[in-house]
Scaffold this active site. Structure first.
Site, PDB file in Angstrom:
ATOM      1  N   LYS A   1       3.030   7.689   4.097  1.00 53.65           N
ATOM      2  CA  LYS A   1       3.001   7.954   5.422  1.00 53.65           C
ATOM      3  C   LYS A   1       3.328   6.834   6.413  1.00 53.65           C
ATOM      4  CE  LYS A   1      -0.796   5.415   6.500  1.00 53.65           C
ATOM      5  NZ  LYS A   1      -0.762   4.270   7.326  1.00 53.65           N
TER       6      LYS A   1
ATOM      7  N   ALA B   1      -0.101  -1.838  -1.093  1.00 52.36           N
ATOM      8  CA  ALA B   1      -0.690  -2.719  -0.061  1.00 52.36           C
ATOM      9  C   ALA B   1       0.175  -2.820   1.162  1.00 52.36           C
ATOM     10  CB  ALA B   1      -1.093  -3.873  -0.545  1.00 52.36           C
TER      11      ALA B   1
ATOM     12  N   ASP C   1      -7.406   7.915   4.950  1.00 50.93           N
ATOM     13  CA  ASP C   1      -5.921   8.413   5.210  1.00 50.93           C
ATOM     14  C   ASP C   1      -6.041   9.573   4.095  1.00 50.93           C
ATOM     15  OD1 ASP C   1      -4.674   6.559   6.900  1.00 50.93           O
ATOM     16  OD2 ASP C   1      -4.077   5.183   5.382  1.00 50.93           O
TER      17      ASP C   1
HETATM   18  C1  LIG Z   1      -4.407   1.747   8.784  1.00 50.71           C
HETATM   19  C2  LIG Z   1      -4.321   3.122   8.415  1.00 50.71           C
HETATM   20  O1  LIG Z   1      -3.652   3.398   7.168  1.00 50.71           O
HETATM   21  C3  LIG Z   1      -3.769   4.204   9.425  1.00 50.71           C
HETATM   22  O2  LIG Z   1      -3.599   5.268   9.083  1.00 50.71           O
HETATM   23  C4  LIG Z   1      -5.775   3.736   8.114  1.00 50.71           C
HETATM   24  O3  LIG Z   1      -6.951   3.454   9.224  1.00 50.71           O
HETATM   25  C5  LIG Z   1      -6.467   2.818   6.876  1.00 50.71           C
HETATM   26  O4  LIG Z   1      -6.998   4.033   6.109  1.00 50.71           O
HETATM   27  P1  LIG Z   1      -7.627   3.819   4.602  1.00 50.71           P
HETATM   28  O5  LIG Z   1      -6.620   2.738   3.657  1.00 50.71           O
HETATM   29  O6  LIG Z   1      -7.852   5.043   3.898  1.00 50.71           O
HETATM   30  O7  LIG Z   1      -9.006   2.878   4.837  1.00 50.71           O
HETATM   31  P2  LIG Z   1     -10.343   3.336   4.246  1.00 50.71           P
HETATM   32  O8  LIG Z   1     -10.247   3.144   2.676  1.00 50.71           O
HETATM   33  O9  LIG Z   1     -11.035   4.448   4.836  1.00 50.71           O
HETATM   34  O10 LIG Z   1     -11.055   1.941   4.762  1.00 50.71           O
HETATM   35  C6  LIG Z   1     -10.858   0.557   4.510  1.00 50.71           C
HETATM   36  C7  LIG Z   1     -11.332  -0.275   5.471  1.00 50.71           C
HETATM   37  O11 LIG Z   1     -10.193  -0.439   6.571  1.00 50.71           O
HETATM   38  C8  LIG Z   1     -10.848  -0.351   7.781  1.00 50.71           C
HETATM   39  N1  LIG Z   1     -11.017   0.991   8.766  1.00 50.71           N
HETATM   40  C9  LIG Z   1     -10.403   2.065   8.101  1.00 50.71           C
HETATM   41  C10 LIG Z   1     -10.254   2.965   8.914  1.00 50.71           C
HETATM   42  C11 LIG Z   1     -10.804   3.096  10.257  1.00 50.71           C
HETATM   43  N2  LIG Z   1     -10.343   4.189  11.388  1.00 50.71           N
HETATM   44  N3  LIG Z   1     -11.201   2.095  10.655  1.00 50.71           N
HETATM   45  C12 LIG Z   1     -11.455   0.779  10.178  1.00 50.71           C
HETATM   46  O12 LIG Z   1     -11.986  -0.232  10.393  1.00 50.71           O
HETATM   47  C13 LIG Z   1     -12.272  -0.575   7.675  1.00 50.71           C
HETATM   48  O13 LIG Z   1     -12.691  -2.069   7.274  1.00 50.71           O
HETATM   49  C14 LIG Z   1     -12.631  -0.055   6.215  1.00 50.71           C
HETATM   50  O14 LIG Z   1     -13.527  -0.619   5.444  1.00 50.71           O
HETATM   51  N1  LIG Z   2      -3.770   4.109  -6.794  1.00 47.03           N
HETATM   52  C1  LIG Z   2      -3.748   2.869  -6.268  1.00 47.03           C
HETATM   53  N2  LIG Z   2      -2.589   2.600  -5.719  1.00 47.03           N
HETATM   54  C2  LIG Z   2      -2.584   1.371  -5.174  1.00 47.03           C
HETATM   55  N3  LIG Z   2      -3.419   0.384  -4.888  1.00 47.03           N
HETATM   56  C3  LIG Z   2      -4.637   0.892  -5.254  1.00 47.03           C
HETATM   57  C4  LIG Z   2      -4.723   2.240  -6.116  1.00 47.03           C
HETATM   58  N4  LIG Z   2      -6.141   2.099  -6.377  1.00 47.03           N
HETATM   59  C5  LIG Z   2      -6.748   0.917  -5.916  1.00 47.03           C
HETATM   60  N5  LIG Z   2      -5.822   0.185  -5.163  1.00 47.03           N
HETATM   61  C6  LIG Z   2      -6.206  -0.965  -4.385  1.00 47.03           C
HETATM   62  O1  LIG Z   2      -5.976  -0.872  -3.214  1.00 47.03           O
HETATM   63  C7  LIG Z   2      -5.360  -1.834  -2.540  1.00 47.03           C
HETATM   64  C8  LIG Z   2      -4.479  -1.271  -1.184  1.00 47.03           C
HETATM   65  O2  LIG Z   2      -3.347  -0.683  -1.912  1.00 47.03           O
HETATM   66  P1  LIG Z   2      -2.547   0.577  -1.366  1.00 47.03           P
HETATM   67  O3  LIG Z   2      -1.371   0.595  -1.748  1.00 47.03           O
HETATM   68  O4  LIG Z   2      -3.358   1.835  -1.015  1.00 47.03           O
HETATM   69  O5  LIG Z   2      -2.609  -0.116   0.508  1.00 47.03           O
HETATM   70  P2  LIG Z   2      -2.116   0.526   1.776  1.00 47.03           P
HETATM   71  O6  LIG Z   2      -0.781   1.422   1.505  1.00 47.03           O
HETATM   72  O7  LIG Z   2      -1.694  -0.546   2.710  1.00 47.03           O
HETATM   73  O8  LIG Z   2      -3.216   1.389   2.097  1.00 47.03           O
HETATM   74  P3  LIG Z   2      -3.429   2.146   3.666  1.00 47.03           P
HETATM   75  O9  LIG Z   2      -2.048   2.220   4.308  1.00 47.03           O
HETATM   76  O10 LIG Z   2      -4.076   3.681   3.206  1.00 47.03           O
HETATM   77  O11 LIG Z   2      -4.431   1.407   4.502  1.00 47.03           O
HETATM   78  C9  LIG Z   2      -4.287  -2.505  -3.639  1.00 47.03           C
HETATM   79  O12 LIG Z   2      -4.351  -3.816  -3.306  1.00 47.03           O
HETATM   80  C10 LIG Z   2      -5.247  -2.143  -4.787  1.00 47.03           C
HETATM   81  O13 LIG Z   2      -6.114  -3.184  -5.556  1.00 47.03           O
END
Ligand SMILES: C[C@](O)(CO)[C@H](O)COP(=O)(O)OP(=O)(O)OC[C@H]1O[C@@H](n2ccc(N)nc2=O)[C@H](O)[C@@H]1O
Ligand SMILES: Nc1ncnc2c1ncn2[C@@H]1O[C@H](COP(=O)(O)OP(=O)(O)OP(=O)(O)O)[C@@H](O)[C@H]1O
Length: 325
Positions: free
Chosen positions: A20, A115, A155
């Site tokens: 996304k 990430a 998300d």
């Molecule tokens: C940055 C985005 O990707 C935008 O869509 C999302 O807000 C992140 O969503 P996500 O990775 O699913 O996050 P979650 O696993 O729910 O939360 C991880 C951490 O991100 C922060 N978090 C997330 C969502 C939100 N609305 N407020 C927050 O402050 C919090 O510190 C939380 O502990």
């Molecule tokens: N199935 C998985 N795929 C990727 N990372 C994972 C998974 N499960 C746990 N993780 C952990 O979650 C952390 C965040 O990875 P992810 O790829 O979801 O980040 P992101 O795409 O930036 O997340 P978001 O956009 O939802 O905030 C990674 O560093 C990893 O340690």
């Protein structure tokens, strides 16, 4: 192939799930529960992880980097393969919900940047819910899966749904948004990832150091609604969409990775309509006028040496779906 291995293959369910980008990300103040209220517009893009589940004696996870062209993952060794993997957590949560042991093997083929701010882990969790519902032939409806998804991460409900959607609350409350035609994107993948909580924390720090609760240029989700963006999406005018892209987390991501400024500039110099940090970053997403322009921008950005890798993608695409491809 022996009859036994044939039956193992046919028992597996494979789900394809998209990455996304947030076209609009308005972030409110820090809440007492550690989250922030959001007003966001998500779009699902044509970069996919594939998640296969099959019956097994215990729960296990494997993650493979897709070595083919189009792979977004630099390295999958950072991804846990124990029960902290979001896909394993999804299997455990669904198992508890329906009263079943999650004795399954989960095999993830990673293409979504790790990430990278493109919801890679969330995508795998959503895919696992859909795959297990099919494998176990569960009588659970979409609303129940969405509820479980929201418990796994903010998300995850969007990864289930896909398309284009307006998200509120933590980002987990969704309504569909009409988007006419396809949007063409170029994604610049960064060398190092960014942690989502660290980026939210950096935004809070920057706001605390500033004179206003919601600094100039940021959107107050209490009052702001991305109306202009939503109208632009309905009209299918990529230029109008480009001029309304907005991400409150961008300055926090730039503060943690200042080199992203150069990447954002390089994409626009290469001919993109606009560039934005994707979600919490560090992936930069560039909206282009059409598919031909996207290929040209991607080629130029690759040559500019500002990214680890460059991909093209289009959106919107559907959310997590069982596939036999
Ligand atoms: C940055 C985005 O990707 C935008 O869509 C999302 O807000 C992140 O969503 P996500 O990775 O699913 O996050 P979650 O696993 O729910 O939360 C991880 C951490 O991100 C922060 N978090 C997330 C969502 C939100 N609305 N407020 C927050 O402050 C919090 O510190 C939380 O502990
Ligand atoms: N199935 C998985 N795929 C990727 N990372 C994972 C998974 N499960 C746990 N993780 C952990 O979650 C952390 C965040 O990875 P992810 O790829 O979801 O980040 P992101 O795409 O930036 O997340 P978001 O956009 O939802 O905030 C990674 O560093 C990893 O340690």
């Amino acid at each position: 192939m022996s009859p036994t291995s044939l039956s193992v293959v046919s028992d597996a369910v494979r789900v394809r799930v998209p990455a996304k980008v947030n076209l609009h990300l308005g972030v409110g103040p820090l809440r007492a529960d550690g989250y922030h209220d959001l007003v966001t517009v998500f779009q699902a893009l044509s970069i996919y992880d594939d998640v296969s589940v099959a019956p097994a004696t215990t729960l296990s996870v494997s993650v493979t980097r897709d070595s083919g062209r189009g792979s977004g993952s630099r390295d999958v060794s950072d991804i846990p393969v124990d029960n902290t993997n979001l896909a394993a957590r999804a299997a455990i949560a669904l198992g508890e919900y329906v009263g079943r042991e999650p004795a399954v093997s989960i095999d993830i083929v990673k293409r979504i940047p790790v990430a990278g701010g493109m919801a890679g882990g969330s995508a795998d969790a959503a895919a696992t819910l859909v795959a297990l519902a099919a494998l176990w032939k569960l009588d659970v409806d979409r609303a129940e899966l969405v509820e479980l998804a929201a418990g796994l991460g903010s998300d995850v409900p969007f990864s289930l749904r896909g398309g284009t959607a307006l998200g509120t609350g933590r980002g987990e409350r969704l309504v569909p948004v009409l988007a006419r035609g396809d949007l063409h994107w170029v994604l610049a993948l960064a060398r190092d990832g960014l942690s989502t909580p660290a980026v939210y924390h950096e935004l809070d720090r920057l706001r605390d150091n500033g004179s206003h609760d919601v600094p100039e240029g940021d959107v107050d989700p209490e009052t702001a609604h991305p109306d202009a963006l939503i109208s632009a999406l309905a009209s299918g005018d990529a230029n109008a969409v480009a001029s309304h892209l907005h991400n409150d987390l961008q300055r926090a991501a730039l503060s943690l990775q200042p080199t992203l400024r150069r990447t954002l500039r390089a994409g626009v110099d290469a001919g993109a309509l606009a560039g934005i940090v994707s979600g919490s970053g560090p992936t930069c997403a560039f909206l282009c006028a059409d598919d031909v322009s996207a290929v040209n921008v991607a080629a130029e950005l690759s040559g500019a040496g500002v990214a680890r890798a460059v991909r093209t993608a289009s959106g919107p695409v559907p959310g997590a779906r069982v596939t036999d491809e």
